[in-house]
Design a protein around this motif. Structure first.
Motif, PDB file in Angstrom:
ATOM      1  N   ARG A  49     -56.159  -0.806  -1.902  1.00 16.95           N
ATOM      2  CA  ARG A  49     -56.871  -1.990  -2.372  1.00 16.95           C
ATOM      3  C   ARG A  49     -56.921  -2.042  -3.899  1.00 16.95           C
ATOM      4  N   GLN A  50     -56.714  -3.227  -4.417  1.00 12.90           N
ATOM      5  CA  GLN A  50     -56.884  -3.503  -5.844  1.00 12.90           C
ATOM      6  C   GLN A  50     -57.449  -4.915  -5.989  1.00 12.90           C
ATOM      7  N   PHE A  51     -58.307  -5.089  -6.969  1.00 11.15           N
ATOM      8  CA  PHE A  51     -58.931  -6.387  -7.209  1.00 11.15           C
ATOM      9  C   PHE A  51     -59.630  -6.917  -5.951  1.00 11.15           C
ATOM     10  N   GLY A  52     -60.178  -5.985  -5.179  1.00 18.56           N
ATOM     11  CA  GLY A  52     -60.996  -6.378  -4.039  1.00 18.56           C
ATOM     12  C   GLY A  52     -60.242  -6.719  -2.768  1.00 18.56           C
ATOM     13  N   GLN A  53     -58.936  -6.491  -2.713  1.00 17.35           N
ATOM     14  CA  GLN A  53     -58.185  -6.782  -1.487  1.00 17.35           C
ATOM     15  C   GLN A  53     -57.000  -5.839  -1.352  1.00 17.35           C
ATOM     16  N   ALA A  54     -56.449  -5.760  -0.128  1.00 15.94           N
ATOM     17  CA  ALA A  54     -55.285  -4.914   0.124  1.00 15.94           C
ATOM     18  C   ALA A  54     -54.093  -5.453  -0.655  1.00 15.94           C
ATOM     19  N   ILE A  55     -53.313  -4.546  -1.245  1.00 15.55           N
ATOM     20  CA  ILE A  55     -52.199  -5.003  -2.082  1.00 15.55           C
ATOM     21  C   ILE A  55     -51.126  -5.706  -1.259  1.00 15.55           C
ATOM     22  N   GLY A  56     -51.133  -5.477   0.060  1.00 14.24           N
ATOM     23  CA  GLY A  56     -50.164  -6.165   0.909  1.00 14.24           C
ATOM     24  C   GLY A  56     -50.354  -7.666   0.923  1.00 14.24           C
ATOM     25  N   GLY A  57     -51.503  -8.133   0.437  1.00 12.36           N
ATOM     26  CA  GLY A  57     -51.743  -9.569   0.377  1.00 12.36           C
ATOM     27  C   GLY A  57     -51.152 -10.239  -0.852  1.00 12.36           C
ATOM     28  N   PHE A  58     -50.658  -9.447  -1.802  1.00 14.26           N
ATOM     29  CA  PHE A  58     -50.074 -10.004  -3.016  1.00 14.26           C
ATOM     30  C   PHE A  58     -48.626 -10.443  -2.767  1.00 14.26           C
ATOM     31  N   GLN A  59     -48.279 -11.606  -3.267  1.00 13.79           N
ATOM     32  CA  GLN A  59     -46.940 -12.153  -3.031  1.00 13.79           C
ATOM     33  C   GLN A  59     -45.854 -11.223  -3.553  1.00 13.79           C
ATOM     34  N   ALA A  60     -46.074 -10.618  -4.713  1.00 14.93           N
ATOM     35  CA  ALA A  60     -45.048  -9.753  -5.297  1.00 14.93           C
ATOM     36  C   ALA A  60     -44.722  -8.583  -4.375  1.00 14.93           C
ATOM     37  N   VAL A  61     -45.758  -7.995  -3.778  1.00 14.28           N
ATOM     38  CA  VAL A  61     -45.544  -6.871  -2.865  1.00 14.28           C
ATOM     39  C   VAL A  61     -44.861  -7.353  -1.586  1.00 14.28           C
ATOM     40  N   LYS A  62     -45.306  -8.479  -1.061  1.00 14.66           N
ATOM     41  CA  LYS A  62     -44.691  -9.036   0.148  1.00 14.66           C
ATOM     42  C   LYS A  62     -43.186  -9.268  -0.052  1.00 14.66           C
ATOM     43  N   HIS A  63     -42.852  -9.849  -1.209  1.00 13.10           N
ATOM     44  CA  HIS A  63     -41.442 -10.164  -1.474  1.00 13.10           C
ATOM     45  C   HIS A  63     -40.601  -8.903  -1.599  1.00 13.10           C
ATOM     46  N   GLN A  64     -41.145  -7.874  -2.245  1.00 15.18           N
ATOM     47  CA  GLN A  64     -40.403  -6.617  -2.372  1.00 15.18           C
ATOM     48  C   GLN A  64     -40.133  -5.995  -1.003  1.00 15.18           C
ATOM     49  N   LEU A  65     -41.144  -5.953  -0.164  1.00 10.75           N
ATOM     50  CA  LEU A  65     -40.975  -5.378   1.169  1.00 10.75           C
ATOM     51  C   LEU A  65     -40.038  -6.235   2.019  1.00 10.75           C
ATOM     52  N   ALA A  66     -40.126  -7.549   1.852  1.00  4.87           N
ATOM     53  CA  ALA A  66     -39.238  -8.439   2.602  1.00  4.87           C
ATOM     54  C   ALA A  66     -37.786  -8.243   2.190  1.00  4.87           C
ATOM     55  N   ASP A  67     -37.551  -8.058   0.892  1.00 11.99           N
ATOM     56  CA  ASP A  67     -36.189  -7.803   0.416  1.00 11.99           C
ATOM     57  C   ASP A  67     -35.609  -6.539   1.062  1.00 11.99           C
ATOM     58  N   CYS A  68     -36.439  -5.516   1.191  1.00 10.38           N
ATOM     59  CA  CYS A  68     -35.984  -4.265   1.826  1.00 10.38           C
ATOM     60  C   CYS A  68     -35.657  -4.506   3.295  1.00 10.38           C
ATOM     61  N   ALA A  69     -36.522  -5.261   3.972  1.00  7.66           N
ATOM     62  CA  ALA A  69     -36.293  -5.549   5.387  1.00  7.66           C
ATOM     63  C   ALA A  69     -34.975  -6.306   5.583  1.00  7.66           C
ATOM     64  N   VAL A  70     -34.701  -7.246   4.684  1.00  4.69           N
ATOM     65  CA  VAL A  70     -33.451  -8.014   4.775  1.00  4.69           C
ATOM     66  C   VAL A  70     -32.250  -7.106   4.528  1.00  4.69           C
ATOM     67  N   ALA A  71     -32.335  -6.231   3.538  1.00  6.72           N
ATOM     68  CA  ALA A  71     -31.228  -5.311   3.243  1.00  6.72           C
ATOM     69  C   ALA A  71     -30.928  -4.417   4.441  1.00  6.72           C
ATOM     70  N   ILE A  72     -31.963  -3.923   5.092  1.00 10.14           N
ATOM     71  CA  ILE A  72     -31.769  -3.072   6.272  1.00 10.14           C
ATOM     72  C   ILE A  72     -31.166  -3.885   7.419  1.00 10.14           C
TER      73      ILE A  72
END
Length: 310
Positions: free
Chosen positions: A187-210
């Motif tokens: 959590r940062q800034f009062g919420q889970a970092i998975g809710g941030f668009q930047a983190v979502k996009h990074q993880l999504a890019d990895c999922a697409v590459a796989i």
């Protein structure tokens, strides 16, 4: 062309995944890292599952399956960062020995009585051999100086590069899972970092590459199993795609974990180091790029729809 696993192949891989998940978790990796790096009980379990004899012909005591099933299981070995040399012995050495008619040795491997240390001119080291050990980036890989008379057999190289690619897919999937789960609780800034668009996009890019790399690996396995003329090119494509997916996922997973992602306290480092090790094994990026360049631009491979979809 449909480069997906069949239902039976998926069921086989899932059964192996369940077994490995139950017997080879992060706590086991830490125990092995602190001790002898190998556990006879784990090897015995792999033998009882029939995995050491997966590619051994049935008349030599094996299951007589194909490289496609082997690649699917190598992926599961990568997913748990398996320490035992199942892939090298059972999935790479076995077909090479079968080509040479080494029936007695094949029966010994199927029974779990023998492990093979593979050496090839492209690698300066041998895994799980004897002699003076080299330090590896991966603490669970035992490396030794390669003999001067190491083979340069291109078929052995292709099979080993294929199985490395399959393991890299599993490693990438495991690191993505770890990063995703951590993003839900950090959590940062009062919420889970998975809710941030930047983190979502990074993880999504990895999922697409796989997702894009996985069928490339199955294509290479099919081409190699069928001894197609284009098999080496497909193998190089698979090695590059799987390496890119794994390295990108490792970097993203480290970023998601923050500075602690580099530390020993986080399990991620086992998968990250195995990815680094396999990315340079059995041909680095430059080697596999050259093979593709020679085939596509150099004219050694017939390309175009009349060949691709014949």
């Amino acid at each position: 062309m449909d480069f997906r696993l069949t239902v039976d192949q998926q069921l086989l891989a899932e059964s192996v995944r369940e077994f490995l998940t139950d017997t080879h978790g992060p706590e086991v990796l830490r125990r092995l890292d602190a001790g002898e790096t190998r556990d006879p009980a784990i090897w015995d379990g792999l033998v009882q599952m029939g995995l050491t004899g997966l590619l051994v012909p049935e008349d030599q005591g094996g299951l007589g399956m194909s490289l496609i099933e082997a690649a699917a299981i190598a992926r599961e070995c990568g997913r748990v960062c398996l320490a035992e040399p199942l892939v090298d012995t059972g999935f790479v050495a076995v077909p090479w020995l079968a080509d040479k008619g080494e029936t007695e040795m094949l029966a010994q491997i199927a029974a779990g009585e023998r492990r093979i240390a593979l050496s090839h001119a492209i690698n300066p080291w041998v895994a799980d051999s004897e002699g003076d050990a080299w330090e590896s980036v991966d603490p669970l890989r035992q490396l030794f100086a390669a003999p001067e008379d190491a083979t340069d057999d291109p078929l052995l190289l292709d099979r080993a590069a294929l199985m490395s690619a399959a393991q890299l897919i599993g490693l990438a999937e495991a690191m993505l899972d770890q990063a995703t789960e951590y993003a839900k609780v950090r959590r940062q800034f009062g919420q889970a970092i998975g809710g941030f668009q930047a983190v979502k996009h990074q993880l999504a890019d990895c999922a697409v590459a796989i997702e894009f790399a996985t069928p490339v690996v199955w294509r290479a396995a099919e081409a190699l199993e069928q001894r197609r003329d284009s098999a080496s090119v497909h193998v190089s494509h698979a090695k590059l795609a799987a390496t890119d997916a794994a390295i990108a996922t490792a970097e993203t997973a480290i970023q998601v974990h923050g500075a602690m992602g580099y530390t020993y306290e986080v399990d991620l480092h086992f998968w990250m180091k195995r990815s680094w090790a396999l990315s340079g094994a059995w041909g680095d990026r430059a080697f596999h790029y050259r093979r593709i360049e020679d085939a596509v631009i150099g004219g050694t491979l017939a390309i175009g729809p009349e060949h691709s979809f014949a």
